[in-house]
Design an enzyme around this catalytic site. Structure first.
Site, PDB file in Angstrom:
ATOM      1  N   SER A 522       0.814  -1.218   0.000  1.00 50.49           N
ATOM      2  CA  SER A 522       0.000   0.000   0.000  1.00 50.49           C
ATOM      3  C   SER A 522       0.845   1.266   0.000  1.00 50.49           C
ATOM      4  CB  SER A 522      -0.950   0.010   1.202  1.00 50.49           C
ATOM      5  OG  SER A 522      -0.235   0.048   2.415  1.00 50.49           O
ATOM      6  N   LYS A 565      -6.352   4.780   8.173  1.00 54.00           N
ATOM      7  CA  LYS A 565      -5.218   5.534   7.629  1.00 54.00           C
ATOM      8  C   LYS A 565      -5.568   7.014   7.522  1.00 54.00           C
ATOM      9  CE  LYS A 565      -3.215   1.735   4.909  1.00 54.00           C
ATOM     10  NZ  LYS A 565      -2.983   1.197   3.562  1.00 54.00           N
TER      11      LYS A 565
END
Length: 634
Positions: A522, A565
């Site tokens: 990611s 996040k």
């Protein structure tokens, strides 16, 4: 919530923080009706519920496999409610006059066991009265003899006779008490079939045991049948034996469990070879139970093959779902879940509609999938109770929305507390920057655990190759194999747009102070942005953070943990976040958080660079070259 739009060539952020439709009209959860039966309180596991209903009717064993907190133990208890109670039995153990080390076992209908034991006790009590009369008669006779002729010899003889009589009567008491049976399993007064949780039980607790008797000789010991203790398999007779993490049982115990399941009876003996109980072995004790075994996916590999075969051949295997579709009907079920938790806890007030909305929003966020709600309801129930405790502390009549928000903030998992400390410490020492711009430095985003986001600063630098053969991409930071491969894949994009041999360079990529380790790909777009910035000497905005996987064709691919996040970026003071377009529906933010940040869903690497790089002539030329070089989908 509107879709991403383009105004000319400019990307605009997507808006979040919309209101929720719950599918039921209510002011507080007091108005929500809660089913009486546990089976009707199970949320989101329709297939498992159907299996449990069938298994209860046919008395089949069930293996439930899934993550913790998805309702496995609740399903086991629900099965116990569905089993019939008219056939419940009491189990008694009787002395064996032929061999005291092999007590006899007898089963009788429920409640008859107590009457049988009481009947034997009354008989034993009558014998005790007779012994008392004998002792009184002996003492009276001795006193009469002393009265008629008192002498030291007569006194000593009288005392000797009394002592011998007491010892004889004491021995008679033991002999008579062995006639009283022991009630091993008492099901009198039960309104539902037994449910026995044998999770983590040792051999004696699970299979039964015989207590050690230090006075096992000379007539002073406790009779063998009185030392027999039933195991959980016997207490679960005609009911449910629930074992979570069944693979943690030793193979020997699993083999014994299999024997009990097959024979529907299992003798009780001492589990320790050093104990006098090892000499005792009862007749087979009935244990006609339904096994509900549970565990995680790795449980299947560690189970005794024959035990699993028995369950599979004579029962069902069920995989527990971790999410359910985010539909109005399922949101209505979560409203019911909150009402159930309030009633089950019994110490917290009911929730207002606004408070329930926050619980549902948290369920959306924890699902980790677009259009889904989490079914890890134990964790969600923890938030319900924490919010209730906060409301009680404040003296509220009902739990309000702000109580739930405070509970989510207060009841943080350890990973989230670590992530907060991580962000705070890095901001304090200026490892995380949230303003200005810098060449080769980007704010990536990662997760710790499942639901705890962190800001991950990444720096890149370019230098002439140290080797004459070929330059290298050198990565430092505690990275997993997938993360390392993702960094290597970035070079494919750079080679195509650059149009020149980059083997003349060594490209250094550093994940700053990554002590906890990074796994997954990611951070791919973060690495690509940092490297391109270093090669082209174009500064990166430090008020921007990003997450996304990157294909070799320059497409931004979806990642996990989008919401935590973004929340980490908000806590770090960052104003803009870039996420993959495919993840835009995976973001669930409350309105107050959504107002603090701009979120840009992107599809290609040129869109990432357009947002992240500072505007200048070099940037426009770079974007033009990238669009020409890569087969990007527009």
């Amino acid at each position: 919530m509107g879709d991403e739009e383009k105004v000319g060539e400019a990307l605009v952020p997507r808006e979040y923080g919309e209101s929720l439709e719950l599918g039921v009209d209510f002011s507080t959860t007091e108005e929500i009706s809660v089913p009486e039966k546990l089976i009707d309180q199970v949320i989101g596991q329709e297939h498992a519920v159907e299996v449990i209903r069938t298994a209860a009717t046919q008395k089949r064993h069930v293996l439930l496999i899934g993550e913790p907190g998805t309702g496995k133990s609740m399903l086991g208890q629900a099965m116990a409610e569905l089993l019939p109670t008219e056939n419940l039995e009491d189990i008694l153990v009787f002395p064996n006059p032929e061999d005291e080390n092999m007590p006899k076992i007898k089963t009788v209908p429920a409640c008859q066991g107590r009457r049988i034991v009481e009947k034997y006790r009354e008989k034993a009590k009558g014998q005790e009265n007779v012994k008392s009369y004998i002792l009184l008669f002996v003492m009276f006779t001795v006193m009469l003899a002393l009265f008629m002729e008192f002498s030291p010899t007569t006194l000593l003889m009288g005392l000797f006779v009394i002592i011998i009589t007491i010892m004889a009567l004491s021995n008679m008491r033991l002999r008579s008490s062995v006639l009283v049976p022991k009630l091993l399993v008492d099901n009198c007064g039960r309104t539902k079939a037994p449910f026995v949780d044998a999770t983590g039980a040792h051999a004696g607790a699970l299979l039964g045991d015989v207590r050690h008797d230090p006075f096992q000789s000379g007539g002073l010991g406790t009779p063998a049948h009185e030392r027999v203790e039933p195991g959980m398999i016997h207490r679960a007779h005609k009911g449910v034996l629930f074992i979570d993490e069944v693979a943690t049982l030793s193979l020997k115990m699993q083999q014994s469990l299999l024997t009990a399941m097959q024979e529907k009876k299992f003798p009780i003996t001492g589990q320790s070879e050093m104990s006098s109980g090892a000499m005792v072995r009862t007749e087979p004790v009935p244990c006609d139970f339904v096994l509900v075994a549970a565990g995680n996916l790795d449980t299947v590999d560690k189970m005794h093959p024959a035990l699993r075969s028995r369950i599979r051949g004579y029962g069902y295997e069920v995989y527990m779902r971790t999410t359910m579709p985010d539909t109005i009907e399922n949101r209505r079920k979560l409203v019911q879940f909150v009402a159930q938790e309030v009633i089950r806890d019994g110490k917290i007030p009911h929730f207002t509609r606004g408070a329930v909305e926050e619980i549902v929003r948290e369920a959306q966020k924890r699902a980790g999938r677009k259009g889904h709600l989490t079914l890890r309801l134990r964790d969600l129930g923890g938030i319900v109770r924490a919010a209730g405790d906060i409301a009680v502390k404040k003296g509220r009549k009902y739990v309000e929305r702000e109580d739930v928000i405070e509970a989510i903030r207060m009841a943080k998992p350890l990973e989230k507390q670590l992530a907060d400390w991580y962000i705070e410490r890095k901001k304090e020492y200026q490892v995380i920057m949230s303003e200005g711009s810098q060449v080769g430095r980007v704010n990536g985003l990662a997760v710790i655990g499942e639901q705890s986001g962190i800001v991950l600063p990444i720096e890149a630098a370019v230098a002439p190759a140290a080797s004459k053969e070929e330059g290298k991409i050198i990565v430092t930071g505690k990275l997993g194999e997938i993360a390392k491969e993702a960094v290597q894949n970035v070079s494919a994009i750079i080679k195509r747009y650059k149009g020149e041999d980059i083997s003349r360079y060594d490209i250094h990529v550093q994940f700053l102070q990554t002590y906890e380790g990074v796994e997954g790909d990611s951070a791919s777009i973060s690495v690509a942005t940092a490297v391109i910035s270093a090669l082209e000497e174009i500064p990166i905005r430090q008020d921007v953070a990003m997450t996304g996987s990157l294909s070799v064709l320059g497409e931004v691919l979806p990642i996990g943990g989008a919401t935590p996040k973004i929340e980490a970026a908000i806590e770090a003071g960052i104003k803009t976040v870039i996420i993959p377009k495919a993840n835009e529906k995976d973001v669930f933010l409350s309105k107050d958080k959504a107002e603090k940040i701009s979120i840009y869903p992107v599809e290609t690497i040129d869109q990432v660079l357009e947002i992240a790089l500072e505007d200048n002539e070099k940037k426009e030329e770079l974007l033009r070259r990238i669009k020409e070089a890569l087969p990007l989908s527009i």
